[in-house]
Design an enzyme around this catalytic site. Structure first.
Site, PDB file in Angstrom:
ATOM      1  N   TYR A   1       0.863  -1.181   0.000  1.00 62.94           N
ATOM      2  CA  TYR A   1       0.000   0.000   0.000  1.00 62.94           C
ATOM      3  C   TYR A   1       0.896   1.227   0.000  1.00 62.94           C
ATOM      4  O   TYR A   1       1.833   1.313   0.810  1.00 62.94           O
ATOM      5  CB  TYR A   1      -0.887  -0.017   1.243  1.00 62.94           C
ATOM      6  CG  TYR A   1      -1.785   1.189   1.413  1.00 62.94           C
ATOM      7  CD1 TYR A   1      -1.555   2.104   2.436  1.00 62.94           C
ATOM      8  CD2 TYR A   1      -2.862   1.419   0.570  1.00 62.94           C
ATOM      9  CE1 TYR A   1      -2.382   3.209   2.616  1.00 62.94           C
ATOM     10  CE2 TYR A   1      -3.698   2.509   0.744  1.00 62.94           C
ATOM     11  CZ  TYR A   1      -3.446   3.408   1.769  1.00 62.94           C
ATOM     12  OH  TYR A   1      -4.269   4.488   1.934  1.00 62.94           O
TER      13      TYR A   1
ATOM     14  N   ASP B   1       9.331   2.671  -0.806  1.00 64.77           N
ATOM     15  CA  ASP B   1       8.326   3.334   0.027  1.00 64.77           C
ATOM     16  C   ASP B   1       8.644   2.990   1.481  1.00 64.77           C
ATOM     17  O   ASP B   1       8.291   1.931   1.977  1.00 64.77           O
ATOM     18  CB  ASP B   1       6.925   2.852  -0.359  1.00 64.77           C
ATOM     19  CG  ASP B   1       5.864   3.523   0.504  1.00 64.77           C
ATOM     20  OD1 ASP B   1       4.663   3.451   0.160  1.00 64.77           O
ATOM     21  OD2 ASP B   1       6.226   4.110   1.549  1.00 64.77           O
TER      22      ASP B   1
ATOM     23  N   LYS C   1       4.932   9.240   8.282  1.00 68.68           N
ATOM     24  CA  LYS C   1       4.766   8.679   9.634  1.00 68.68           C
ATOM     25  C   LYS C   1       5.761   9.228  10.655  1.00 68.68           C
ATOM     26  O   LYS C   1       5.653  10.377  11.072  1.00 68.68           O
ATOM     27  CB  LYS C   1       4.775   7.148   9.555  1.00 68.68           C
ATOM     28  CG  LYS C   1       3.532   6.605   8.809  1.00 68.68           C
ATOM     29  CD  LYS C   1       3.427   5.113   8.870  1.00 68.68           C
ATOM     30  CE  LYS C   1       2.416   4.576   7.894  1.00 68.68           C
ATOM     31  NZ  LYS C   1       1.035   4.644   8.392  1.00 68.68           N
TER      32      LYS C   1
HETATM   33  P1  KE4 Z   1      -0.639   8.357   4.357  1.00 68.32           P
HETATM   34  O1  KE4 Z   1      -1.156   9.039   3.130  1.00 68.32           O
HETATM   35  O2  KE4 Z   1      -1.707   7.552   5.071  1.00 68.32           O
HETATM   36  O3  KE4 Z   1       0.131   9.325   5.277  1.00 68.32           O
HETATM   37  O4  KE4 Z   1       0.508   7.314   3.903  1.00 68.32           O
HETATM   38  C1  KE4 Z   1       0.163   6.326   2.971  1.00 68.32           C
HETATM   39  C2  KE4 Z   1       1.120   5.169   3.102  1.00 68.32           C
HETATM   40  C3  KE4 Z   1       2.147   5.051   2.182  1.00 68.32           C
HETATM   41  N1  KE4 Z   1       3.035   4.035   2.249  1.00 68.32           N
HETATM   42  C4  KE4 Z   1       2.963   3.111   3.232  1.00 68.32           C
HETATM   43  C5  KE4 Z   1       3.973   2.000   3.276  1.00 68.32           C
HETATM   44  C6  KE4 Z   1       1.941   3.176   4.218  1.00 68.32           C
HETATM   45  O5  KE4 Z   1       1.883   2.243   5.191  1.00 68.32           O
HETATM   46  C7  KE4 Z   1       1.005   4.233   4.157  1.00 68.32           C
HETATM   47  C8  KE4 Z   1      -0.113   4.377   5.153  1.00 68.32           C
HETATM   48  N2  KE4 Z   1      -0.278   3.266   6.073  1.00 68.32           N
HETATM   49  C9  KE4 Z   1      -1.622   3.062   6.570  1.00 68.32           C
HETATM   50  C10 KE4 Z   1      -1.618   1.898   7.586  1.00 68.32           C
HETATM   51  N3  KE4 Z   1      -0.858   0.787   7.198  1.00 68.32           N
HETATM   52  C11 KE4 Z   1      -2.176   4.296   7.172  1.00 68.32           C
HETATM   53  C12 KE4 Z   1      -3.385   4.089   8.040  1.00 68.32           C
HETATM   54  C13 KE4 Z   1      -4.603   4.692   7.418  1.00 68.32           C
HETATM   55  O6  KE4 Z   1      -4.766   4.568   6.182  1.00 68.32           O
HETATM   56  O7  KE4 Z   1      -5.382   5.263   8.189  1.00 68.32           O
END
Ligand code: KE4
Length: 429
Positions: free
Chosen positions: A146, A241, A269
């Site tokens: 993701y 990523d 994060k």
């Molecule tokens: P954000 O747009 O949510 O800040 O980041 C996206 C993203 C990009 N790359 C990786 C490897 C990620 O894990 C994420 C976001 N992770 C999720 C939980 N695994 C965020 C939680 C959510 O969507 O509320």
């Protein structure tokens, strides 16, 4: 006897009238575990407190950012001092440079950086940059990974897209994903064949160097080598990523742990210390294509926001000055070894997979190496385990397809408290 959660229920009903699903991100919706999400009043160190006053040991840490725990004094002080001078100027400030310099000091592959307000924005921008730099359209991603809710990447995505069983979202036109090639994670042959067929058309490969969004799935060394060699030999860019792994598994992220050097890195994060910060960075010759230095457009009203930068600077300085990674690894290992031992004793088929302080307890008799094997998990059993632990004051990620996180404040007594709860929870299964 489950704790009283009346206020949470009322809060959820009120929220559900004005916010779709009562939340601002589906990962928080408890869709995979049943029941309703708890509304949190505050966090303190390793703990969360819900609006009914119940205390929980927090293994989500805001889905990764809070490696220092909640309300770390150094972060709070930096934010308070900064916000008193104004929240945002729409003009450059030195905190942006300071955080960029800290990133560059941590990640040798990163020579220049652009800040964003989320990981999604960062990966979306990195993809655009790779296409602009190579003048190619194809991108390669891996099923179960993701990278945020980017149209072109929202294909067999992990995290809450898998949790809710929505591999492809409505609203994403076919054209957006027509140039996206999706391969199995850890599949060296598939990657090799793809480059043999399309090598000169591929702009980039984007990968979670340690997958966290189908649960914790480590890469094989052969996979990492293939990623690096095949992109290099075909003129495609390799994008790591590290939104989740950056500053998490090492100060220099997975690329430090595995001695890799991607062309671009996506971050988020921990980088914001709990505030909205994303970033992408890498080779100077590539990054200099980003507007206004170059022609690839990228922008953001609150990109490099001073208050968020201050939180990020304080967080990275703390991690640089007092590296917690050895202790984090020891205590996380103590936890996952204990969970393995207790699940075995209870006759519960499982896998426990961990890198550093990121880990997942899979209800799966076989190793989880990719999306297909992850999807074989017993998610019903996970849901029951989740609530058995929650009712004993242990707050795990509310999905089998998420990683759990220890903070520097999860001490031995917290690990033992968690194992005691798990022993009872396994027995109840
Ligand atoms: P954000 O747009 O949510 O800040 O980041 C996206 C993203 C990009 N790359 C990786 C490897 C990620 O894990 C994420 C976001 N992770 C999720 C939980 N695994 C965020 C939680 C959510 O969507 O509320």
């Amino acid at each position: 006897m489950p704790p009283i959660r009346v206020r949470s229920r009322e809060a959820f009903e009120r929220a559900s009238r004005v916010l779709p699903g009562g939340v601002n991100s589906p990962a928080r919706a408890f869709g995979a575990v049943g029941g309703q999400p708890l509304f949190i009043a505050r966090g303190d160190g390793p703990y969360l407190y819900d609006v009914d006053g119940n205390q929980y040991l927090d293994y989500i840490g805001s889905w990764g950012p809070l490696i220092l725990g909640h309300a770390h004094p150094r972060v709070v002080k930096a934010v308070e001092e900064t916000v008193r001078r104004g929240a945002s100027f729409g003009a450059p400030c030195e905190l942006e440079t300071q955080l960029a310099e800290l990133i560059i000091s941590a990640l040798p592959s990163v020579e220049m950086v652009r800040m964003t307000s989320s990981g999604t924005e960062a990966s979306m921008s990195a993809i655009r940059l790779a296409r602009g730099f190579t003048h190619r359209d194809f991108i390669v991603k891996f099923a179960g990974c993701y990278h945020g809710h980017v149209d072109s990447l929202l294909v067999q995505a992990g995290s809450s897209a898998t949790t809710l069983g929505v591999p492809n979202s409505p609203g994403v036109p076919h054209g957006c994903t027509a140039d996206t090639i999706v391969l199995p994670y850890n599949d060296v042959d598939g990657l090799t064949e793809t480059f043999q067929a399309h090598g000169q058309e591929i702009a980039c490969v984007i990968v979670e160097p340690i997958a966290g969004n189908m649960g914790l799935v480590p890469p094989t060394p052969e996979f990492l080598t293939a990623l690096s060699e095949l992109t290099e030999s075909n003129g495609a860019l390799l994008i790591y990523d590290e939104v989740m792994t950056g500053f998490r598994v090492a100060f220099g992220g997975a690329q430090q742990l595995y001695h890799q050097s991607p062309d671009l890195t996506v971050l988020g994060k921990i980088l914001g210390g709990g505030f909205p910060v994303g970033a992408f960075g890498g080779r100077e010759d590539v990054m200099k294509q980003v507007m206004p230095a170059g022609p690839v457009f990228q922008a953001g009203t609150l990109s490099g926001n001073p208050v968020a930068m201050a939180a990020g600077v304080a967080t990275l300085q703390e991690l640089r000055d007092h590296p917690p990674y050895v202790k984090l690894d020891e205590l996380s290992k103590r936890l996952t070894d204990g969970l393995h031992r207790l699940a075995d004793a209870a006759g519960v088929p499982h896998q426990v997979q961990r890198v550093g302080s990121m880990w997942t307890f899979f209800f799966n008799p076989d190793p989880v190496t990719d999306y297909d094997s992850a999807k074989k998990c017993d998610t019903t059993r996970f849901g029951r385990f989740f609530w058995e632990m929650m009712d004993r004051g242990i707050y795990l990620p509310c999905s089998q397809f998420e990683a759990a996180f220890n903070s520097i404040l999860h001490a031995e007594k917290h690990i033992d408290q968690t194992l005691a709860a798990a022993k009872e929870a396994f027995a109840s299964l």
